[in-house]
Design an enzyme around this catalytic site. Structure first.
Site, PDB file in Angstrom:
ATOM      1  N   CYS A 180       0.841  -1.201   0.000  1.00 33.81           N
ATOM      2  CA  CYS A 180       0.000   0.000   0.000  1.00 33.81           C
ATOM      3  C   CYS A 180       0.880   1.257   0.000  1.00 33.81           C
ATOM      4  O   CYS A 180       1.502   1.570  -1.004  1.00 33.81           O
ATOM      5  CB  CYS A 180      -0.973  -0.031   1.183  1.00 33.81           C
ATOM      6  SG  CYS A 180      -2.388   1.079   0.977  1.00 33.81           S
ATOM      7  N   HIS A 200      -3.592  -5.546   0.653  1.00 33.76           N
ATOM      8  CA  HIS A 200      -3.010  -6.011   1.921  1.00 33.76           C
ATOM      9  C   HIS A 200      -3.061  -7.537   1.994  1.00 33.76           C
ATOM     10  O   HIS A 200      -4.099  -8.119   2.327  1.00 33.76           O
ATOM     11  CB  HIS A 200      -3.769  -5.408   3.106  1.00 33.76           C
ATOM     12  CG  HIS A 200      -3.546  -3.947   3.281  1.00 33.76           C
ATOM     13  ND1 HIS A 200      -2.525  -3.439   4.040  1.00 33.76           N
ATOM     14  CD2 HIS A 200      -4.203  -2.875   2.761  1.00 33.76           C
ATOM     15  CE1 HIS A 200      -2.554  -2.112   4.005  1.00 33.76           C
ATOM     16  NE2 HIS A 200      -3.566  -1.753   3.231  1.00 33.76           N
ATOM     17  N   GLU A 240      -1.746  -9.409   4.192  1.00 28.68           N
ATOM     18  CA  GLU A 240      -1.751  -9.870   5.581  1.00 28.68           C
ATOM     19  C   GLU A 240      -3.149 -10.003   6.163  1.00 28.68           C
ATOM     20  O   GLU A 240      -3.345 -10.657   7.190  1.00 28.68           O
ATOM     21  CB  GLU A 240      -0.915  -8.929   6.454  1.00 28.68           C
ATOM     22  CG  GLU A 240      -1.503  -7.547   6.699  1.00 28.68           C
ATOM     23  CD  GLU A 240      -1.209  -6.540   5.602  1.00 28.68           C
ATOM     24  OE1 GLU A 240      -1.390  -5.333   5.837  1.00 28.68           O
ATOM     25  OE2 GLU A 240      -0.804  -6.961   4.486  1.00 28.68           O
TER      26      GLU A 240
END
Length: 508
Positions: free
Chosen positions: A79, A166, A168
């Site tokens: 990001c 993202h 994660e």
């Protein structure tokens, strides 16, 4: 020093989650503020640039002080990190025509070691308003979405990659595969972060740090201090002295039960009943922050008095874990105080003791895995987190012995029911809050005017965010009925259905 991945934190709410995901792959990683100066060496296998609430288009964007361009180390920007990489390499970043928040679908996937195993249509989680509008020279787009042309990018020769999404976050369905590709295939990391490896290395470090000195540890009855105690005991044996203070604010029978469990583990534990001292200090105090400070001050006084009774005590052990470490180092300076920290930290300098923190690199779930490897009693190992100030912050308003007894009884009913009906191990944390509210009720043929308690139970993986537990109505009805019938002084039970954020897990 073992091989590791470095995560440079630009203030993202997901930074800890990146670290947790890498640890789940059994690879060691560290989180550092973005402006930390470090010398990359053969032990650093890869660098991850986190997201950020800031924009790279600001007049003074957050920029690392260490130049990673010339290191040759693989870099993954996520990001903000991807946008920063693009901008620093000569690309362009601008506000997107459409802001992307939430789920998106990848399209136009190019062949790349980073996206190996992914297919077009893969769901990813977006959280950005800026977007990469022009790629730097020598970079290529690896994927797009319906809203942006660059969802992933890579340098054509260097091991530099950027993701607008993202990986994660669990909503990115192939996110772990992306991280696995980067950590193992691109960085060449090896599995080096297992409970067995951690225990072996930590025992050596404890022995080297403490020499032949004695170590004092303040036990709380929780999993962190208990695992720390087992590690220290295994490393230095009877040179470990444990102090367990009863502040009168523990759960029902907890002081006696936990003290017995510790002694059964072979630990030298001094139990200290200081409950009267705490109640006297808290008398008439309603402000939650003031209550925390009073409890912390009295604990320090009691702990200091007891520690003076131990000869040659040159070390103080604490159950500090990695989230405590990360949260204490803000990207932009000291963080806003939501509530005072309740760890043992803050003991006076005059004690002249060096600090030992054997759990400092671990997340909560890792502490439990290490505890299991050390054969910690499951009753302690699987205990819910419990606030350091104890029931004092679950009593809204001033604290008294009588109020604590009411809350202990109600809490015992609730926790007992969770165990009885198979809910305890499905819940991250649960407890009862005594409200400063009296309500009218009817018991038998008489009017009652008694207090209200609120039940609180949340599901979470690490306590950073949490959702309220959707119990069956029949279970809540049973708990409510038991509390009202068994706990004198309570005639009404409510259930808290607030998530974190915006609420916190504890009410104070």
């Amino acid at each position: 020093m073992q091989n590791r991945i470095l995560i440079l934190d630009f203030g993202s709410q997901y930074t800890q989650l990146i670290a947790r995901r890498i640890r789940e792959l059994e690879v060691y990683c560290e989180v550092l503020p973005y402006n930390t100066s470090f010398k990359p060496n053969e032990n650093v296998k890869g660098i991850i640039l986190s997201g950020s609430p800031r924009s790279v288009r600001e007049a003074n964007p957050l920029v690392p002080v260490t130049d990673w361009f010339g290191t040759g180390i693989p870099v993954l920007g996520i990001c903000y990190g991807a946008q920063l990489m693009a901008l620093q390499m000569g690309g362009e970043v601008a506000p997107g025509e459409v802001r992307e928040y939430g789920r998106a679908h990848l399209s136009k996937l190019e062949s790349s070691p980073l996206l190996k195993g992914l297919s077009a249509g893969s769901v990813v989680w977006m959280s950005h308003s800026d977007t990469i509008t022009k790629l730097p020279d020598q970079f290529q787009s690896l994927s797009a979405t319906d809203s942006i042309p660059v969802a992933a990018m890579a340098h054509k020769e260097k091991p530099w990659f950027g993701l607008q999404f993202h990986p994660e976050v669990m909503h990115s369905e192939d996110g772990m595969q992306v991280l696995r590709n980067f950590i193992f295939d691109i960085c060449g990391s090896e599995v080096n972060w297992t409970p067995a490896n951690f225990i072996e290395e930590t025992l050596k470090q404890i022995q080297q740090q403490t020499g032949d000195g004695n170590v004092i540890l303040g036990l709380s009855g929780g999993v962190d201090s208990s695992v720390a105690a087992l590690l220290l005991h295994q490393a230095i044996g009877d040179r470990l002295y444990c102090i367990f203070v009863d502040n009168g604010l523990l759960r029902k029978n907890e002081f006696q039960d936990v003290l017995q469990s510790y002694q059964g583990m072979g630990l030298q534990v001094q139990g200290v009943d200081a409950s009267k001292r705490f109640f006297n200090g808290l008398a008439g105090v309603s402000d939650p922050e003031q209550k925390r400070k009073i409890i912390g001050r009295i604990f320090v006084e009691v702990f200091e008095e007891e520690s003076h009774k131990i000869q040659n005590a040159g070390f103080l052990a604490q159950g500090t874990i990695y989230p405590d470490v990360i949260e204490s180092v803000s990207v932009h300076g000291p963080s806003v105080t939501i509530k005072s920290h309740h760890n043992v930290g803050g003991l006076p300098d005059r004690m002249n003791m060096k600090v030992v923190e054997p759990l400092r690199p671990l997340f909560k779930d890792e502490v439990r895995r290490v505890g299991a490897a050390l054969h910690l009693d499951p009753i302690i190992l699987n205990r819910h987190p419990f606030p350091g100030p104890g029931l004092a912050i679950r009593i809204l308003g001033d604290v008294s012995k009588e109020k604590v007894q009411i809350l202990q009884e109600a809490d015992a009913v609730f926790i007992g029911a969770l165990r009885e009906f198979g809910w305890y191990d499905k819940v991250w944390q649960a407890g009862v809050v005594l409200l400063p509210v009296y309500s009218v009720g009817v018991m038998g043929d008489e009017r009652s005017y008694e207090q209200v308690v609120a039940l609180r139970a949340v599901s979470s993986s690490d306590g950073m965010t949490a959702d309220w537990v959707d119990f069956p109505h029949s279970f809540l009805a049973e708990v409510s009925n038991r509390i009202i019938n068994r706990v004198k002084g309570v005639n009404r039970v409510v259930y808290d259905i607030s998530s974190k954020p915006p609420a916190t897990i504890e009410w104070e």
